[in-house]
Design a protein around this motif. Structure first.
Motif, PDB file in Angstrom:
ATOM      1  N   GLU A  49      53.811  23.022 -19.251  1.00 40.43           N
ATOM      2  CA  GLU A  49      52.027  23.119 -18.367  1.00 40.43           C
ATOM      3  C   GLU A  49      52.166  22.681 -17.479  1.00 40.43           C
ATOM      4  N   TRP A 115      63.160  17.649 -32.478  1.00 37.32           N
ATOM      5  CA  TRP A 115      61.686  17.292 -32.375  1.00 37.32           C
ATOM      6  C   TRP A 115      61.952  15.354 -32.724  1.00 37.32           C
ATOM      7  N   PHE A 166      53.314  13.424 -34.438  1.00 35.46           N
ATOM      8  CA  PHE A 166      53.695  14.132 -34.101  1.00 35.46           C
ATOM      9  C   PHE A 166      55.253  14.259 -35.586  1.00 35.46           C
ATOM     10  N   LEU A 194      45.073  12.809 -30.251  1.00 40.60           N
ATOM     11  CA  LEU A 194      45.488  13.332 -28.146  1.00 40.60           C
ATOM     12  C   LEU A 194      44.119  12.933 -27.290  1.00 40.60           C
ATOM     13  N   SER A 198      44.067   9.950 -24.804  1.00 41.11           N
ATOM     14  CA  SER A 198      43.492  10.604 -23.661  1.00 41.11           C
ATOM     15  C   SER A 198      41.974   9.176 -22.716  1.00 41.11           C
ATOM     16  N   ALA A 210      50.147  11.871 -19.791  1.00 40.25           N
ATOM     17  CA  ALA A 210      50.810  12.386 -21.260  1.00 40.25           C
ATOM     18  C   ALA A 210      49.902  13.386 -22.191  1.00 40.25           C
ATOM     19  N   THR A 211      48.976  12.435 -22.503  1.00 39.35           N
ATOM     20  CA  THR A 211      48.509  13.219 -24.326  1.00 39.35           C
ATOM     21  C   THR A 211      47.873  13.971 -23.470  1.00 39.35           C
ATOM     22  N   SER A 214      49.246  17.052 -23.341  1.00 39.41           N
ATOM     23  CA  SER A 214      49.660  17.609 -24.800  1.00 39.41           C
ATOM     24  C   SER A 214      48.599  18.615 -24.930  1.00 39.41           C
ATOM     25  N   LYS A 215      47.670  17.790 -24.736  1.00 44.50           N
ATOM     26  CA  LYS A 215      46.376  18.670 -25.497  1.00 44.50           C
ATOM     27  C   LYS A 215      46.032  19.623 -24.799  1.00 44.50           C
ATOM     28  N   MET A 217      49.003  21.504 -23.885  1.00 44.67           N
ATOM     29  CA  MET A 217      49.338  22.411 -24.209  1.00 44.67           C
ATOM     30  C   MET A 217      48.983  23.162 -25.905  1.00 44.67           C
ATOM     31  N   LEU A 218      48.244  21.894 -26.482  1.00 42.47           N
ATOM     32  CA  LEU A 218      47.545  22.399 -28.060  1.00 42.47           C
ATOM     33  C   LEU A 218      46.843  23.125 -28.308  1.00 42.47           C
TER      34      LEU A 218
END
Length: 349
Positions: A49, A115, A166, A194, A198, A210-211, A214-215, A217-218
């Motif tokens: 991302e 993971w 996760f 997330l 955030s 970072a969160t 990640s959001k 990406m989700l």
């Protein structure tokens, strides 16, 4: 370009980390006692991302997540150094654990394709902080560059609960029971955490950045589910608020016989390929070089027997009765009835 002190420190510590990552993956690929996630997955198809951001946004992101990166790199390098110094650091590590009255364990080493190891490494570090501080504080051991400051330990404590989400979701989908309808609720659960993190001003900027990424990406996965008819059907099940959709449809056999067939086809789709991968792994163990002529029928029967034994379907009397059967003549397998693998309801407890 002149680098700031933190960036220069990170680049210096991160030297050879990719090579160490590959070596750790290779060492862990044959270790069946890991239980930390899935090793060996290629990262070639992963979507970055960060590349979708502008140069200014990338620079701001890199600067904000630097403290987290430095923390994780220090722990990864420390773990790798201890594990691969069998004559100096590893004995000293166990001696330190004994002195600090901690259980003797080696520190998990994080790798890119496993993971959950970031969470496991971080949790281990927090639990064993006393021993880690003592080891890295000894200048004679040459580990001072991996010593964590109080601020870094605080970041570790704040980061751990987010990574735990996760970890929990991964362990849930590693089980045999999850199917397609369980995916979207799990994604909603992650999204909730997330989103909260955030915008949480109590968390450091590095974790919030970072969160936030990640959001994004989700959200890509959410978009993929919008285009899938399988997930649309799963969404209908979620909206119906059924605890066990398969049982509900089975109870409607006489009312919706055709819809039942379709529902069973879609709702029984496993959420992950874990079960399939386990079958292949068991098959590889079963078909060794000494059994390379085993027929498909025999292979299937042996694999079924293994699973049925674990589930308790095979009783002691069944085993004893087989031992009394006469030996078969010749090398050819006898054909089994078509219904030999049919588990009757009366046998399922």
């Amino acid at each position: 370009m002149v680098l700031d002190t933190t960036t220069a420190e990170l680049l210096e510590l991160a030297k050879n980390i990719d090579l160490e990552d590959i070596k750790t993956q290779a060492a862990g690929s044959n270790d069946n006692d890991k239980g930390k996630g899935i090793l060996g997955n290629s990262t070639d198809d992963w979507i970055n991302e960060r590349l979708a951001l502008s140069e200014v946004e990338q620079e701001a992101l890199d600067k904000s997540v630097l403290p987290v990166q430095l923390l994780l790199v220090k722990l990864r390098k420390l773990s790798y150094a201890i594990i691969h110094s069998t004559t100096l650091l590893l004995p000293e590590w166990f001696s330190t654990l004994k002195d600090t009255k901690l259980n003797e364990r080696t520190m998990p080493c994080d790798v890119s394709t496993c993971w959950n190891l970031t969470y496991d490494m971080l949790k281990f570090a927090i639990d064993y902080r006393k021993a880690i501080d003592r080891l890295t504080g000894d200048k004679n051991l040459g580990l001072r560059q991996y010593e964590l400051s109080d601020d870094e330990w605080e970041i570790a404590k704040q980061l751990l609960p987010l990574l735990m989400i996760f970890k929990e979701v991964t362990l849930f989908f590693l089980r045999s029971t999850p199917n397609i309808p369980t995916v979207l609720p799990a994604m909603d659960h992650i999204d909730k955490w997330l989103t909260t993190a955030s915008v949480n001003s109590k968390l450091p900027a590095s974790i919030r950045a970072a969160t936030g990424l990640s959001k994004k990406m989700l959200n890509r996965y959410y978009e993929c589910s919008d285009c899938s008819k399988v997930y649309r059907i799963a969404m209908d099940v979620i909206l119906m608020k059924l605890q066990d959709a398969l049982s509900w449809w089975a109870s409607k056999t006489n009312i919706y016989p055709r819809l039942l067939r379709m529902a069973l086809d879609y709702l029984s789709i496993p959420a992950t390929s874990v079960d399939v991968e386990c079958v292949f792994s068991c098959g590889r163990i079963l078909l060794s070089h000494l059994r390379n002529c085993t027929s498909p029928q025999t292979t299937r029967a042996l694999m079924c027997l293994q699973v049925w034994s674990i589930l308790g379907y095979v009783k002691n009397k069944d085993v004893l009765s087989v031992t009394c059967l006469p030996e078969t003549q010749g090398d050819d397998d006898e054909d089994l009835d078509d219904s030999w693998d049919d588990i009757k309801h009366k046998y399922i407890h």
